[in-house]
Design a protein around this motif. Structure first.
Motif, short mmCIF file in Angstrom:
data_model
loop_
_atom_site.label_atom_id
_atom_site.label_comp_id
_atom_site.label_asym_id
_atom_site.label_seq_id
_atom_site.Cartn_x
_atom_site.Cartn_y
_atom_site.Cartn_z
N GLU A 1 -3.53 4.48 -8.96
CA GLU A 1 -4.17 3.29 -8.40
C GLU A 1 -3.37 2.07 -8.82
O GLU A 1 -2.54 2.15 -9.74
CB GLU A 1 -5.62 3.17 -8.88
CG GLU A 1 -5.76 3.06 -10.38
CD GLU A 1 -7.21 3.11 -10.84
OE1 GLU A 1 -7.59 2.24 -11.65
OE2 GLU A 1 -7.95 4.00 -10.40
N LEU A 2 -3.60 0.96 -8.16
CA LEU A 2 -2.90 -0.26 -8.52
C LEU A 2 -3.33 -0.70 -9.92
O LEU A 2 -4.50 -0.64 -10.27
CB LEU A 2 -3.18 -1.37 -7.51
CG LEU A 2 -2.63 -1.14 -6.11
CD1 LEU A 2 -3.09 -2.25 -5.17
CD2 LEU A 2 -1.11 -1.04 -6.13
N SER B 1 -2.75 -3.76 -11.03
CA SER B 1 -3.01 -5.20 -10.99
C SER B 1 -3.48 -5.59 -9.60
O SER B 1 -3.02 -5.02 -8.60
CB SER B 1 -1.72 -5.97 -11.32
OG SER B 1 -1.90 -7.36 -11.12
N ASN B 2 -4.37 -6.54 -9.52
CA ASN B 2 -4.82 -7.06 -8.23
C ASN B 2 -3.83 -8.05 -7.64
O ASN B 2 -3.92 -8.41 -6.48
CB ASN B 2 -6.19 -7.72 -8.36
CG ASN B 2 -7.27 -6.71 -8.65
OD1 ASN B 2 -7.19 -5.56 -8.24
ND2 ASN B 2 -8.29 -7.13 -9.38
N THR B 3 -2.89 -8.50 -8.46
CA THR B 3 -1.89 -9.44 -8.00
C THR B 3 -0.75 -8.67 -7.33
O THR B 3 -0.24 -7.70 -7.88
CB THR B 3 -1.33 -10.27 -9.18
OG1 THR B 3 -2.43 -10.90 -9.83
CG2 THR B 3 -0.36 -11.32 -8.69
N ASP B 4 -0.35 -9.11 -6.15
CA ASP B 4 0.74 -8.46 -5.41
C ASP B 4 2.02 -9.25 -5.64
O ASP B 4 2.20 -10.33 -5.08
CB ASP B 4 0.40 -8.40 -3.93
CG ASP B 4 1.43 -7.60 -3.14
OD1 ASP B 4 2.22 -6.85 -3.74
OD2 ASP B 4 1.44 -7.74 -1.90
#
Length: 118
Positions: free
Chosen positions: A28-29, A31-34
Motif C-alpha cells: 500500500e502507499l 504516504s498520502n503525498t504524491d
C-alpha cells in the motif's frame, strides 16, 4: 541507534511500479503525498522507496532486496494465485545455506528475494 531501513530502488515508470507493487504484491502507499518522480510503499513492517530513472536499462539494473518472512509458503501461494511471475531460476526451494527462498523480478528488473529460516 539505527531503527529501520527503507531501500531505494530505481523505476522507469511510476504508474507501472505502483500498479505492480500495490495490485500484484499487496503493498500500500506509505504516504498520502504524491511526490513527482518518487514512490513510497509499505507492507507489514517493510517500506520501499523508488526513484524515477527514465533511462534505466532493465538489463543493467542490479537493484536487489531480500525480504525475511515467517510464512513463506503463504506468501508464495498468494503470488501464484495472483499470477505473479516467479523468477524462472528461483522457485520456492531450500537453499544450501538453510533458507527457504523464492524470487521475483519487478517491471524494472529489481530482484526481490523472499526467505525464511528452515
Amino acid at each position: 541507534m539505527l531503527t529501520s531501513i527503507h531501500p531505494k530502488l530505481p523505476m522507469r515508470n511510476k504508474a507501472i511500479t505502483r500498479d505492480y507493487y500495490l495490485n500484484m504484491l499487496g503493498f500500500e502507499l506509505a504516504s498520502n503525498t504524491d511526490y513527482e518522480g518518487y514512490l513510497m510503499i509499505k507492507k507489514d513492517q517493510v517500506e520501499l522507496h523508488f526513484f524515477e530513472f527514465k533511462d534505466l536499462d532493465p538489463k543493467e539494473n542490479y537493484g536487489q532486496v531480500y525480504f525475511q518472512t515467517e510464512n513463506i509458503e503463504d506468501v508464495y501461494q498468494s503470488f501464484l494465485e495472483k499470477k505473479v511471475p516467479i523468477h524462472p531460476a528461483a522457485p520456492l526451494q531450500v537453499k544450501p545455506w538453510g533458507q527457504k527462498e523464492f524470487a521475483l523480478l519487478d517491471p524494472d528488473n529489481n530482484l526481490l528475494t523472499f526467505g525464511q529460516s528452515t
